[in-house]
Write a protein that holds these residues in place. Structure first.
Motif, mmCIF file in Angstrom:
data_model
loop_
_atom_site.group_PDB
_atom_site.id
_atom_site.type_symbol
_atom_site.label_atom_id
_atom_site.label_comp_id
_atom_site.label_asym_id
_atom_site.label_seq_id
_atom_site.Cartn_x
_atom_site.Cartn_y
_atom_site.Cartn_z
ATOM 1 N N SER A 1 90.471 26.882 -10.526
ATOM 2 C CA SER A 1 89.771 27.381 -9.345
ATOM 3 C C SER A 1 88.707 26.382 -8.881
ATOM 4 O O SER A 1 88.439 25.390 -9.553
ATOM 5 C CB SER A 1 89.155 28.760 -9.598
ATOM 6 O OG SER A 1 87.982 28.656 -10.350
ATOM 7 N N ILE A 2 88.129 26.685 -7.728
ATOM 8 C CA ILE A 2 87.126 25.801 -7.134
ATOM 9 C C ILE A 2 85.742 26.402 -7.329
ATOM 10 O O ILE A 2 85.511 27.573 -7.018
ATOM 11 C CB ILE A 2 87.388 25.603 -5.623
ATOM 12 C CG1 ILE A 2 88.771 24.961 -5.398
ATOM 13 C CG2 ILE A 2 86.290 24.755 -4.988
ATOM 14 C CD1 ILE A 2 89.078 24.674 -3.931
ATOM 15 N N SER A 3 84.826 25.593 -7.844
ATOM 16 C CA SER A 3 83.433 26.006 -7.982
ATOM 17 C C SER A 3 82.558 25.070 -7.171
ATOM 18 O O SER A 3 82.878 23.897 -6.999
ATOM 19 C CB SER A 3 82.991 25.955 -9.448
ATOM 20 O OG SER A 3 83.787 26.814 -10.230
ATOM 21 N N GLU A 4 81.448 25.612 -6.699
ATOM 22 C CA GLU A 4 80.541 24.831 -5.853
ATOM 23 C C GLU A 4 79.104 25.064 -6.294
ATOM 24 O O GLU A 4 78.696 26.203 -6.466
ATOM 25 C CB GLU A 4 80.725 25.286 -4.393
ATOM 26 C CG GLU A 4 79.750 24.681 -3.402
ATOM 27 C CD GLU A 4 79.826 25.379 -2.043
ATOM 28 O OE1 GLU A 4 80.726 26.232 -1.827
ATOM 29 O OE2 GLU A 4 78.954 25.102 -1.213
ATOM 30 N N VAL A 5 78.371 23.986 -6.510
ATOM 31 C CA VAL A 5 76.929 24.111 -6.694
ATOM 32 C C VAL A 5 76.259 23.499 -5.471
ATOM 33 O O VAL A 5 76.670 22.459 -4.988
ATOM 34 C CB VAL A 5 76.405 23.436 -7.982
ATOM 35 C CG1 VAL A 5 76.972 24.105 -9.226
ATOM 36 C CG2 VAL A 5 76.682 21.943 -8.003
ATOM 37 N N PHE A 6 75.264 24.186 -4.942
ATOM 38 C CA PHE A 6 74.561 23.661 -3.781
ATOM 39 C C PHE A 6 73.062 23.800 -4.001
ATOM 40 O O PHE A 6 72.593 24.678 -4.733
ATOM 41 C CB PHE A 6 75.010 24.355 -2.495
ATOM 42 C CG PHE A 6 74.656 25.812 -2.410
ATOM 43 C CD1 PHE A 6 75.465 26.776 -2.968
ATOM 44 C CD2 PHE A 6 73.497 26.223 -1.755
ATOM 45 C CE1 PHE A 6 75.139 28.125 -2.895
ATOM 46 C CE2 PHE A 6 73.162 27.564 -1.672
ATOM 47 C CZ PHE A 6 73.986 28.516 -2.240
ATOM 48 N N ARG B 1 80.191 30.209 -6.396
ATOM 49 C CA ARG B 1 79.137 29.442 -5.718
ATOM 50 C C ARG B 1 77.824 29.642 -6.436
ATOM 51 O O ARG B 1 77.415 30.783 -6.691
ATOM 52 C CB ARG B 1 78.932 29.920 -4.266
ATOM 53 C CG ARG B 1 80.109 29.799 -3.387
ATOM 54 C CD ARG B 1 79.711 29.977 -1.925
ATOM 55 N NE ARG B 1 79.810 28.717 -1.228
ATOM 56 C CZ ARG B 1 79.610 28.564 0.077
ATOM 57 N NH1 ARG B 1 79.207 29.594 0.807
ATOM 58 N NH2 ARG B 1 79.765 27.393 0.643
ATOM 59 N N ILE B 2 77.148 28.545 -6.717
ATOM 60 C CA ILE B 2 75.891 28.591 -7.450
ATOM 61 C C ILE B 2 74.810 27.872 -6.664
ATOM 62 O O ILE B 2 74.993 26.720 -6.252
ATOM 63 C CB ILE B 2 76.022 27.855 -8.807
ATOM 64 C CG1 ILE B 2 77.298 28.239 -9.542
ATOM 65 C CG2 ILE B 2 74.772 28.065 -9.655
ATOM 66 C CD1 ILE B 2 77.256 29.550 -10.230
ATOM 67 N N LEU B 3 73.689 28.547 -6.487
ATOM 68 C CA LEU B 3 72.513 27.917 -5.880
ATOM 69 C C LEU B 3 71.668 27.280 -6.980
ATOM 70 O O LEU B 3 71.346 27.927 -7.972
ATOM 71 C CB LEU B 3 71.687 28.975 -5.141
ATOM 72 C CG LEU B 3 70.259 28.575 -4.718
ATOM 73 C CD1 LEU B 3 70.282 27.476 -3.666
ATOM 74 C CD2 LEU B 3 69.494 29.788 -4.199
ATOM 75 N N SER C 1 80.953 35.095 -7.281
ATOM 76 C CA SER C 1 81.792 34.895 -8.459
ATOM 77 C C SER C 1 82.860 35.963 -8.495
ATOM 78 O O SER C 1 82.587 37.109 -8.148
ATOM 79 C CB SER C 1 80.935 34.970 -9.718
ATOM 80 O OG SER C 1 81.758 35.156 -10.856
ATOM 81 N N PRO C 2 84.083 35.621 -8.906
ATOM 82 C CA PRO C 2 85.134 36.634 -8.973
ATOM 83 C C PRO C 2 84.934 37.611 -10.123
ATOM 84 O O PRO C 2 85.457 38.721 -10.091
ATOM 85 C CB PRO C 2 86.407 35.813 -9.170
ATOM 86 C CG PRO C 2 85.960 34.521 -9.742
ATOM 87 C CD PRO C 2 84.569 34.287 -9.246
#
Ligand code: ADP
Ligand code: MG
Length: 248
Positions: free
Chosen positions: A26-31, A211-213, A229-230
């Motif tokens: 899966s795709i994860s994103e930290v911003f 997605r994580i801030l 998060s799923p």
């Protein structure tokens, strides 16, 4: 049969809110804003991915697509950081570096070419982590005006479709870093409690399963907060950046 693996962040607290780490397939994103540790986390995971599974790794090689250093200071891969982080985990630094395929994108079209190229490497089933540091930076340079937004989002969609395919097909964790929107007047739809939200709009929001801030905390502390998060609740964790990478 493919099984989802979790790759540790290097911080036990951070791993805990993720249920073990960032997942393959899966795709994860930290911003987050500048200097909150997005690139350091990318480097740390590039090392940990290579560790045995019982140590938080995935026993897999890494592809790292960064930006060209000539564009700005973000996203640049630092071999010397890999060396230091490898030492923390008792890995041979040279071997660890050899297991990381690094490519520098000079524009968003080149970024797509590089993705297609590394996807070919994934066929041999040795890779478990693909890092994009950072996903939106080049798109934002290449498509500047309002009038170009549609085209940008179309190209971004193609890129993300490829990432989704690669993640699922080759059991790879796709880990993207992203910037935060600077104009406060923008829609608050994806905003965190403190108003920071990632760039890339709905298309990116839809593609990122997790997605994580990331933000600065007290003193040297950094804070990670799950925004999407799923399977995990919206919890926070603190971490620090050390010479050995992300840690508690
Ligand atoms: P981002 O990519 O989110 O802009 P970075 O991942 O580049 O941020 O993190 C930058 C931060 O990492 C800086 O605060 C810097 O002090 C810290 N950092 C970089 N290298 C080291 C190191 N070797 N030891 C400790 N901290 C480091
Ligand atoms: Mg960075």
């Amino acid at each position: 049969r493919k099984r989802v693996l979790k790759i540790s962040t290097g911080s036990k607290q951070f791993d805990a809110i993720l249920g073990g780490g960032f997942a393959t397939m899966s795709i994860s994103e930290v911003f987050g804003e500048f200097r909150c540790g997005k690139t350091q986390l990318s480097h740390t995971m590039s090392v940990i991915s290579q560790l045995p599974k019982d140590l938080g790794g995935a026993e897999g090689k890494v592809a790292f697509i960064g930006e060209s250093a000539s564009l700005n200071t973000e996203g640049t891969f630092r071999p010397e950081r890999i060396t230091q982080i490898a030492e923390r985990f008792g890995l041979d630094p040279e071997q660890t570096l050899e297991n990381i395929t690094y490519a520098r994108a000079v524009n968003s079209e080149h970024q797509m070419e590089l993705l297609n190229k590394v996807a070919e490497y994934f066929v041999n089933n040795e890779y478990r982590l693909l890092i994009i540091d950072s996903i939106m930076a080049l798109f934002r340079v290449d498509y500047v005006g309002r009038g170009e937004l549609n085209e940008r989002q179309q190209k971004l969609n193609q890129f993300l479709s490829k990432l989704t395919h690669v993640a699922e097909e080759f059991n790879v964790a796709v880990f993207m870093t992203n910037q935060v929107q600077s104009d406060p007047g923008a829609s608050a739809l994806f905003a965190g409690a403190d108003g920071r939200k990632p760039v890339g709009g709905h298309i990116l929001a839809h593609a990122s399963a997790t997605r994580i801030l990331l933000r600065k905390g007290r003193g040297e502390e950094r804070v990670a907060k799950i925004q999407d998060s799923p399977d995990m609740p919206e919890k926070e964790a603190t971490y620090i950046i050390t010479s050995g990478g992300i840690n508690d």
